[in-house]
Design an enzyme around this catalytic site. Structure first.
Site, PDB file in Angstrom:
ATOM      1  N   PHE A 122       0.876  -1.172   0.000  1.00  0.00           N
ATOM      2  CA  PHE A 122       0.000   0.000   0.000  1.00  0.00           C
ATOM      3  C   PHE A 122       0.915   1.224   0.000  1.00  0.00           C
ATOM      4  O   PHE A 122       1.658   1.438   0.965  1.00  0.00           O
ATOM      5  CB  PHE A 122      -0.842  -0.070   1.281  1.00  0.00           C
ATOM      6  CG  PHE A 122      -1.690   1.128   1.592  1.00  0.00           C
ATOM      7  CD1 PHE A 122      -3.012   1.192   1.157  1.00  0.00           C
ATOM      8  CD2 PHE A 122      -1.191   2.175   2.361  1.00  0.00           C
ATOM      9  CE1 PHE A 122      -3.815   2.286   1.478  1.00  0.00           C
ATOM     10  CE2 PHE A 122      -1.988   3.268   2.681  1.00  0.00           C
ATOM     11  CZ  PHE A 122      -3.303   3.319   2.241  1.00  0.00           C
ATOM     12  N   THR A 125       2.316   7.189   1.277  1.00  0.00           N
ATOM     13  CA  THR A 125       3.252   8.197   1.810  1.00  0.00           C
ATOM     14  C   THR A 125       4.328   8.578   0.797  1.00  0.00           C
ATOM     15  O   THR A 125       4.803   7.741   0.022  1.00  0.00           O
ATOM     16  CB  THR A 125       3.915   7.618   3.081  1.00  0.00           C
ATOM     17  OG1 THR A 125       2.884   7.280   4.007  1.00  0.00           O
ATOM     18  CG2 THR A 125       4.860   8.599   3.714  1.00  0.00           C
ATOM     19  N   GLU A 361       0.072   4.389  10.244  1.00  0.00           N
ATOM     20  CA  GLU A 361      -1.411   4.349  10.140  1.00  0.00           C
ATOM     21  C   GLU A 361      -2.020   5.504  10.946  1.00  0.00           C
ATOM     22  O   GLU A 361      -3.064   5.344  11.583  1.00  0.00           O
ATOM     23  CB  GLU A 361      -1.968   3.014  10.632  1.00  0.00           C
ATOM     24  CG  GLU A 361      -1.661   1.857   9.703  1.00  0.00           C
ATOM     25  CD  GLU A 361      -2.629   1.737   8.547  1.00  0.00           C
ATOM     26  OE1 GLU A 361      -3.642   2.468   8.514  1.00  0.00           O
ATOM     27  OE2 GLU A 361      -2.358   0.925   7.650  1.00  0.00           O
TER      28      GLU A 361
HETATM   29  C1  FAD Z   1       8.310   1.536   9.345  1.00  0.00           C
HETATM   30  C2  FAD Z   1       7.290   2.324   8.607  1.00  0.00           C
HETATM   31  C3  FAD Z   1       6.413   1.680   7.742  1.00  0.00           C
HETATM   32  C4  FAD Z   1       5.479   2.418   7.002  1.00  0.00           C
HETATM   33  N1  FAD Z   1       4.655   1.782   6.108  1.00  0.00           N
HETATM   34  C5  FAD Z   1       3.893   2.513   5.260  1.00  0.00           C
HETATM   35  C6  FAD Z   1       3.172   1.902   4.185  1.00  0.00           C
HETATM   36  O1  FAD Z   1       3.194   0.676   4.013  1.00  0.00           O
HETATM   37  N2  FAD Z   1       2.499   2.698   3.334  1.00  0.00           N
HETATM   38  C7  FAD Z   1       2.446   4.045   3.468  1.00  0.00           C
HETATM   39  O2  FAD Z   1       1.803   4.706   2.656  1.00  0.00           O
HETATM   40  N3  FAD Z   1       3.090   4.665   4.510  1.00  0.00           N
HETATM   41  C8  FAD Z   1       3.818   3.947   5.383  1.00  0.00           C
HETATM   42  N4  FAD Z   1       4.504   4.556   6.416  1.00  0.00           N
HETATM   43  C9  FAD Z   1       4.364   5.999   6.602  1.00  0.00           C
HETATM   44  C10 FAD Z   1       3.614   6.397   7.868  1.00  0.00           C
HETATM   45  O3  FAD Z   1       2.253   6.142   7.728  1.00  0.00           O
HETATM   46  C11 FAD Z   1       3.938   7.857   8.165  1.00  0.00           C
HETATM   47  O4  FAD Z   1       5.263   7.877   8.651  1.00  0.00           O
HETATM   48  C12 FAD Z   1       2.988   8.501   9.151  1.00  0.00           C
HETATM   49  O5  FAD Z   1       1.731   8.675   8.574  1.00  0.00           O
HETATM   50  C13 FAD Z   1       3.498   9.863   9.644  1.00  0.00           C
HETATM   51  O6  FAD Z   1       3.929  10.660   8.593  1.00  0.00           O
HETATM   52  P1  FAD Z   1       5.384  11.366   8.658  1.00  0.00           P
HETATM   53  O7  FAD Z   1       6.346  10.324   9.053  1.00  0.00           O
HETATM   54  O8  FAD Z   1       5.622  12.076   7.376  1.00  0.00           O
HETATM   55  O9  FAD Z   1       5.272  12.407   9.833  1.00  0.00           O
HETATM   56  P2  FAD Z   1       4.731  13.912   9.749  1.00  0.00           P
HETATM   57  O10 FAD Z   1       3.385  13.934   9.137  1.00  0.00           O
HETATM   58  O11 FAD Z   1       5.792  14.767   9.135  1.00  0.00           O
HETATM   59  O12 FAD Z   1       4.598  14.265  11.285  1.00  0.00           O
HETATM   60  C14 FAD Z   1       5.709  14.651  12.093  1.00  0.00           C
HETATM   61  C15 FAD Z   1       5.163  14.988  13.496  1.00  0.00           C
HETATM   62  O13 FAD Z   1       4.240  16.079  13.390  1.00  0.00           O
HETATM   63  C16 FAD Z   1       2.976  15.694  13.932  1.00  0.00           C
HETATM   64  N5  FAD Z   1       1.895  16.308  13.153  1.00  0.00           N
HETATM   65  C17 FAD Z   1       1.721  16.331  11.811  1.00  0.00           C
HETATM   66  N6  FAD Z   1       0.590  16.974  11.491  1.00  0.00           N
HETATM   67  C18 FAD Z   1       0.016  17.351  12.645  1.00  0.00           C
HETATM   68  C19 FAD Z   1      -1.187  18.045  12.994  1.00  0.00           C
HETATM   69  N7  FAD Z   1      -2.042  18.490  12.070  1.00  0.00           N
HETATM   70  N8  FAD Z   1      -1.453  18.263  14.310  1.00  0.00           N
HETATM   71  C20 FAD Z   1      -0.615  17.823  15.273  1.00  0.00           C
HETATM   72  N9  FAD Z   1       0.525  17.158  15.012  1.00  0.00           N
HETATM   73  C21 FAD Z   1       0.838  16.920  13.723  1.00  0.00           C
HETATM   74  C22 FAD Z   1       2.940  14.179  13.823  1.00  0.00           C
HETATM   75  O14 FAD Z   1       2.009  13.625  14.740  1.00  0.00           O
HETATM   76  C23 FAD Z   1       4.386  13.823  14.123  1.00  0.00           C
HETATM   77  O15 FAD Z   1       4.594  13.811  15.516  1.00  0.00           O
HETATM   78  C24 FAD Z   1       5.414   3.833   7.171  1.00  0.00           C
HETATM   79  C25 FAD Z   1       6.290   4.471   8.061  1.00  0.00           C
HETATM   80  C26 FAD Z   1       7.232   3.749   8.756  1.00  0.00           C
HETATM   81  C27 FAD Z   1       8.184   4.474   9.667  1.00  0.00           C
END
Ligand code: FAD
Length: 408
Positions: A122, A125, A361
């Protein structure tokens, strides 16, 4: 109200727990150390019916209810949380295929995924769009009856081994309405696997970048219709969050078992350390939170099985279970003292594995946004002059204070 699992659900728990104890738990430390993806294990889980438990028998699945699927994911994650997420993502991609792909594609993909011959992934991101997934930039341009996809997807679980990918890309303007979803084969020219992500925990799972360089996707591989991509992602979100809540519950259950056993075996000052209240109270708190996390999880899964709204319940289950898993994994290390900090015991692995459940998620902050919106409405879209959401009764100041009543 009935808090018992059905006999079928109990059978799922017993079968998966026995398999996990025999085939997964003995290898979990080595797979973690070597960041080894146990590809063959998923064929054996396919034989057991677990890889296709999420979709109907018509497409080779086991058609289990949501409660059974979370029970199975919990047991897998208790043995190895990396295995748990691999299977959860198989469910996420398989459910989308069953709900939105053409009949031909369902017949082609789902039976192979059910046996574990194929893995699904899936890909939502990107480097610049995580929590704000609707800002994704991968482009899908319509050309000669097909879509041409260009961009890079980041952190795609299962990506390095997946045979089919659900990929989200932009067919229209900015925002959620411009996003579409596609089912893309691994063998499509222009699709390649980029950087492998080295992780703190869940090291037996595979996480990679997926590079799309003018990948031609036939129009019949568009899922649902143009612009429906974000809706498709949201539709699966609650079930996906339950999968991660189940992973957290599994880790928490493993922490409790390890802590209990150690507290009975390890002696200091002439008695088992469980005799010290400082240790036994940690274990009591762990057991309470495990119960509470499980109840939230099973309630949300049950609501989904009843066809009732589940978004709020799924966010509460994920938020609570992941916070509890991270906190108690740290306490598990503490109970094991210096041994807990070494790789001789699994506590340090639980500690590293638990952290991710608060991030993917939907981060814990995002879950709180979802829960608060249910209570307060979308305040970010309201002005000071808008009426309060109808579900909230107005707070009326008392016309005259009643001085006869005692305040507390
Ligand atoms: C090991 C791993 C596996 C993954 N697998 C998948 C996958 O299979 N498919 C896929 O599509 N994605 C995948 N992901 C992505 C994952 O879903 C994202 O990392 C997650 O949604 C957070 O996004 P980000 O890391 O860009 O953090 P960001 O969105 O940049 O957030 C950084 C910080 O800011 C905070 N923040 C952001 N917006 C707000 C808001 N509006 N209000 C308050 N706080 C906020 C967050 O809570 C976090 O603490 C994976 C990630 C990892 C690490």
């Amino acid at each position: 109200m009935n808090f018992e699992l059905s006999s079928e659900q109990k059978t799922v728990r017993e079968t998966v727990a026995a398999f996990a104890e025999r085939e997964i738990a003995p290898h979990a430390a080595a797979w973690d150390r070597e960041a080894f993806f146990p590809r063959d294990l998923f064929r054996r889980l396919g034989e057991l019916g677990i890889m296709g438990m999420f979709w109907s028998e018509a497409y080779g699945g086991a058609g289990l209810d949501t409660v059974s699927t979370v029970v199975a994911l919990e047991e897998l994650s208790k043995a190895d949380a990396g295995v748990g997420v691999t299977v959860a993502v198989q469910g996420l991609s398989g459910r989308i295929i069953e709900a939105f792909a053409s009949e031909d594609l369902k017949r082609r993909c789902l039976p192979r995924m059910a046996t574990g011959e194929w893995l699904g992934a899936f890909a939502l991101t990107e480097a610049e769009s995580g929590s704000d997934a609707s800002s994704l930039r991968t482009q899908a341009v319509k050309r000669d009856g097909a879509y041409v996809l260009t961009g890079t997807k980041q952190w795609v679980t299962n990506g390095g081994y997946a045979d089919v990918f659900v990929i989200f890309a932009r067919t229209g303007g900015p925002g959620p309405k411009g996003i579409s979803a596609f089912l893309v084969d691994r063998t499509s020219p222009g699709l390649s696997i980029g950087r492998v992500t080295h992780k703190l925990g869940i090291r037996s799972s595979n996480t990679v970048d997926v590079i799309l360089d003018e990948v031609r996707v036939p129009a019949e591989r568009l899922l649902d219709r143009e612009g429906a991509g974000y809706k498709i992602a949201l539709a699966q979100l609650a079930a996906g969050r339950l999968g991660i809540a189940a992973q957290a519950v599994g880790i928490l259950a493993a922490c409790l078992e390890t802590s209990q056993r150690y507290a009975l075996e390890r002696c200091q000052f002439g008695r088992p350390i469980g005799a010290f209240q400082a240790v036994s109270f940690k274990i009591a708190d762990m057991a309470c939170d495990l119960d509470a996390a499980r109840l939230l999880l099973y309630r949300a899964a049950w609501l989904r099985d009843q066809g009732k709204p589940v978004v709020d319940a799924a966010s509460k289950a994920k938020l609570f279970a992941s916070t509890a898993a991270r906190r108690h994994a740290a306490e598990c290390v503490q109970i094991l003292g210096g041994y807990g900090y070494t790789t001789e015991f699994p506590a340090e692995r639980y500690y590293r594995d638990a952290k991710i459940t608060e991030i993917y998620e939907g981060t814990s902050e995002v879950q709180r946004i979802v829960i608060a919106r249910e209570l307060l409405g979308r305040l970010d879209e309201r002005t000071a002059h808008d009426r309060p959401p109808s579900r909230v009764a107005p707070v009326r100041p008392p016309s005259s204070p009643d001085v006869t009543k005692v305040q507390n």
